[in-house]
Design a protein around this motif. Structure first.
Motif, PDB file in Angstrom:
ATOM      1  N   PRO B  55      12.159  30.579  41.601  1.00 32.98           N
ATOM      2  CA  PRO B  55      11.197  31.635  41.248  1.00 32.98           C
ATOM      3  C   PRO B  55      11.017  32.612  42.398  1.00 32.98           C
ATOM      4  O   PRO B  55      11.150  32.247  43.564  1.00 32.98           O
ATOM      5  N   ALA B  57       9.052  35.022  45.072  1.00 31.80           N
ATOM      6  CA  ALA B  57       7.910  34.648  45.910  1.00 31.80           C
ATOM      7  C   ALA B  57       6.576  35.127  45.335  1.00 31.80           C
ATOM      8  O   ALA B  57       5.582  34.404  45.403  1.00 31.80           O
ATOM      9  N   PHE B  58       6.535  36.310  44.794  1.00 27.58           N
ATOM     10  CA  PHE B  58       5.269  36.869  44.287  1.00 27.58           C
ATOM     11  C   PHE B  58       5.244  36.958  42.765  1.00 27.58           C
ATOM     12  O   PHE B  58       4.212  36.764  42.144  1.00 27.58           O
ATOM     13  N   MET B  59       6.391  37.270  42.199  1.00 21.17           N
ATOM     14  CA  MET B  59       6.420  37.440  40.738  1.00 21.17           C
ATOM     15  C   MET B  59       6.739  36.144  40.021  1.00 21.17           C
ATOM     16  O   MET B  59       6.734  36.106  38.786  1.00 21.17           O
ATOM     17  N   SER B  60       7.063  35.123  40.780  1.00 18.29           N
ATOM     18  CA  SER B  60       7.372  33.820  40.205  1.00 18.29           C
ATOM     19  C   SER B  60       8.497  33.944  39.190  1.00 18.29           C
ATOM     20  O   SER B  60       9.482  34.615  39.413  1.00 18.29           O
ATOM     21  N   ASN B  61       8.305  33.343  38.012  1.00 14.68           N
ATOM     22  CA  ASN B  61       9.397  33.308  37.028  1.00 14.68           C
ATOM     23  C   ASN B  61       9.687  34.671  36.406  1.00 14.68           C
ATOM     24  O   ASN B  61      10.781  34.893  35.894  1.00 14.68           O
ATOM     25  N   VAL B  62       8.678  35.558  36.441  1.00  9.43           N
ATOM     26  CA  VAL B  62       8.909  36.902  35.894  1.00  9.43           C
ATOM     27  C   VAL B  62      10.026  37.599  36.687  1.00  9.43           C
ATOM     28  O   VAL B  62      10.747  38.442  36.155  1.00  9.43           O
ATOM     29  N   ARG B  64      12.758  36.589  37.371  1.00 13.64           N
ATOM     30  CA  ARG B  64      14.099  36.273  36.858  1.00 13.64           C
ATOM     31  C   ARG B  64      14.697  37.428  36.064  1.00 13.64           C
ATOM     32  O   ARG B  64      15.905  37.431  35.792  1.00 13.64           O
ATOM     33  N   ILE B  65      13.865  38.377  35.702  1.00 10.87           N
ATOM     34  CA  ILE B  65      14.364  39.557  34.983  1.00 10.87           C
ATOM     35  C   ILE B  65      15.321  40.348  35.879  1.00 10.87           C
ATOM     36  O   ILE B  65      16.187  41.069  35.395  1.00 10.87           O
ATOM     37  N   TYR B  67      17.908  39.473  37.383  1.00  8.88           N
ATOM     38  CA  TYR B  67      19.334  39.164  37.219  1.00  8.88           C
ATOM     39  C   TYR B  67      19.972  39.855  36.018  1.00  8.88           C
ATOM     40  O   TYR B  67      21.191  39.814  35.867  1.00  8.88           O
ATOM     41  N   ILE B 122       9.624  46.155  30.155  1.00 10.72           N
ATOM     42  CA  ILE B 122       9.119  44.793  29.863  1.00 10.72           C
ATOM     43  C   ILE B 122       8.674  44.115  31.165  1.00 10.72           C
ATOM     44  O   ILE B 122       7.654  43.431  31.208  1.00 10.72           O
ATOM     45  N   TRP B 123       9.426  44.328  32.198  1.00  8.76           N
ATOM     46  CA  TRP B 123       9.115  43.724  33.509  1.00  8.76           C
ATOM     47  C   TRP B 123       7.826  44.321  34.084  1.00  8.76           C
ATOM     48  O   TRP B 123       7.058  43.640  34.779  1.00  8.76           O
ATOM     49  N   ARG B 125       5.173  45.238  32.566  1.00  6.89           N
ATOM     50  CA  ARG B 125       3.932  44.773  31.904  1.00  6.89           C
ATOM     51  C   ARG B 125       3.264  43.626  32.672  1.00  6.89           C
ATOM     52  O   ARG B 125       2.077  43.717  32.990  1.00  6.89           O
ATOM     53  N   PRO B 126       3.971  42.547  33.003  1.00  4.35           N
ATOM     54  CA  PRO B 126       3.277  41.468  33.750  1.00  4.35           C
ATOM     55  C   PRO B 126       3.076  41.772  35.232  1.00  4.35           C
ATOM     56  O   PRO B 126       2.228  41.155  35.869  1.00  4.35           O
ATOM     57  N   THR B 127       3.863  42.679  35.807  1.00  3.44           N
ATOM     58  CA  THR B 127       3.755  42.907  37.256  1.00  3.44           C
ATOM     59  C   THR B 127       2.861  44.103  37.595  1.00  3.44           C
ATOM     60  O   THR B 127       2.073  44.041  38.536  1.00  3.44           O
TER      61      THR B 127
END
Lengths: 96, 253
Positions: B55, B57-62, B64-65, B67, B122-123, B125-127
């Motif tokens: 994951p 460091a700051f965005m964790s699993n988000v 992964r976008i 890649y 999409i990325w 939105r959560p960040t």
């Protein structure tokens, strides 16, 4: 007559007037100490089937797998969809 | 996963592209090999990106976008650079080959760019908390994409093939101006968007997965441009009654 009327007025005002000194209100009882209920435990973030969430520390974005899935789905749809469009538009010599 | 694996695959793909250009007999096969390799690598990218890579460091699993988003945008840049190169080549020496290559690279670039921007939204939105922000990088990317959409529209609206080729080459060069602006927008202006990601700017494991994503999409970029080029050439042939692509050359007496 006037004296009688004046006397009635004074008597009535004495009868209805609250001339007694206000009684001291009894001190209100101290509020009972509020029972501190333990805060409900935060809902656990949705766990990934492979348990990767365990590696995520605090202070970072939790969850968000739906966004990841959406992007990876878009990545597959993008290449497969465009590949299909190229197949549909292929020159007639290749189609025959 | 060591980074040497995707690097070796990248080398193999480069060899395929060179052989495709130099040895015409291999053309019907190599794009299929590349596409098949791309499909296998795309399946593995799903696993590597979502499960293998750590994951962020700051965005964790988000995070992964990264890649898929970054390789998609890289492919758009490569395709648009190819378009600019073909536009210059056409203006210097008129050729239907460079014109068809310019058309195919622009369309493929628009595809990769549009999907890459959608992923970025999409990325965001959560960040960032919003789907879209009028940020320098996002504005410049939008302008870049719209200029190439305009390029494709110009091509489809112009009937005369020669005039279409000349005008679109000029528009292609003008659109190419947006490439460095988009690339350096995160450094030139204050931007919500992070600075450019590369395999050197992330952890070694993340870098190798990012490289894997790059090679995966290169495996698709190659056959996409080849097949779209064939469509463009067939249209040119139909429009101008040019000799067919595989026409046998008359032997010298």
């Amino acid at each position: 007559m006037r004296a009688l009327f004046a006397g009635l007025v004074v008597a009535a005002s004495l009868a209805f007037a609250d001339i007694a000194p206000p009684e001291k209100a009894p001190p209100e009882p101290a509020p009972a100490p509020a029972v501190v209920e333990p805060a409900p435990a935060p809902a656990p973030a949705p766990q990934h089937p492979m348990g990767i969430e365990k590696a995520v520390g605090s202070g970072v974005i939790q969850g968000g797998w739906e966004y990841v899935y959406a992007c990876y789905a878009l990545a597959v749809i993008g290449v497969l969809g465009y590949g299909a469009s190229l197949f549909v538009r292929r020159p007639k010599e290749q189609a025959s | 996963m060591p980074a040497s694996i995707p690097l070796l695959l990248l080398l193999a793909l480069a060899v395929m592209v060179v052989v495709h250009v130099v040895v015409p007999k291999t053309r019907p096969i190599l794009w299929k090999v590349s596409a098949a390799l791309g499909l296998v690598m795309l399946g593995l990218l799903m696993y590597l990106g979502m499960f293998y890579a750590p994951p962020e460091a700051f965005m964790s699993n988000v995070g992964r976008i990264l890649y898929v988003h970054v390789p998609y945008i890289w492919m758009a840049f490569i395709a648009f650079l190819m378009n600019v190169g073909c536009a210059f080549a056409y203006l210097m020496k008129k050729s239907w080959v460079t014109d068809a290559l310019a058309e195919s690279s622009a369309e493929v670039g628009v595809l990769f760019g549009a999907v890459g921007v959608a992923m970025g939204s999409i990325w965001a939105r959560p960040t960032w908390g919003v789907w879209w922000d009028w940020d320098p990088r996002l504005i410049s990317t939008t302008v870049m994409l719209l200029s190439y959409v305009g390029y494709l529209a110009l091509r489809s609206f112009t009937e005369d093939p020669e005039r279409r080729a000349t005008w679109s080459a000029a528009v292609g060069i003008l659109s190419g101006v947006s490439l460095p602006i988009t690339y350096y927008s995160v450094r030139w202006w204050n931007s919500l968007h992070q600075v450019q990601s590369s395999t050197a700017s992330v952890d070694k494991t993340m870098g190798s997965v990012l490289l894997w994503g790059l090679v995966t999409l290169l495996c698709f970029l190659f056959p996409f441009i080849v097949k779209r080029y064939e469509i463009a050439r067939a249209r040119q042939t139909a429009a101008m009654e040019l000799p067919p692509l595989e026409a046998p050359r008359p032997e010298a007496a």
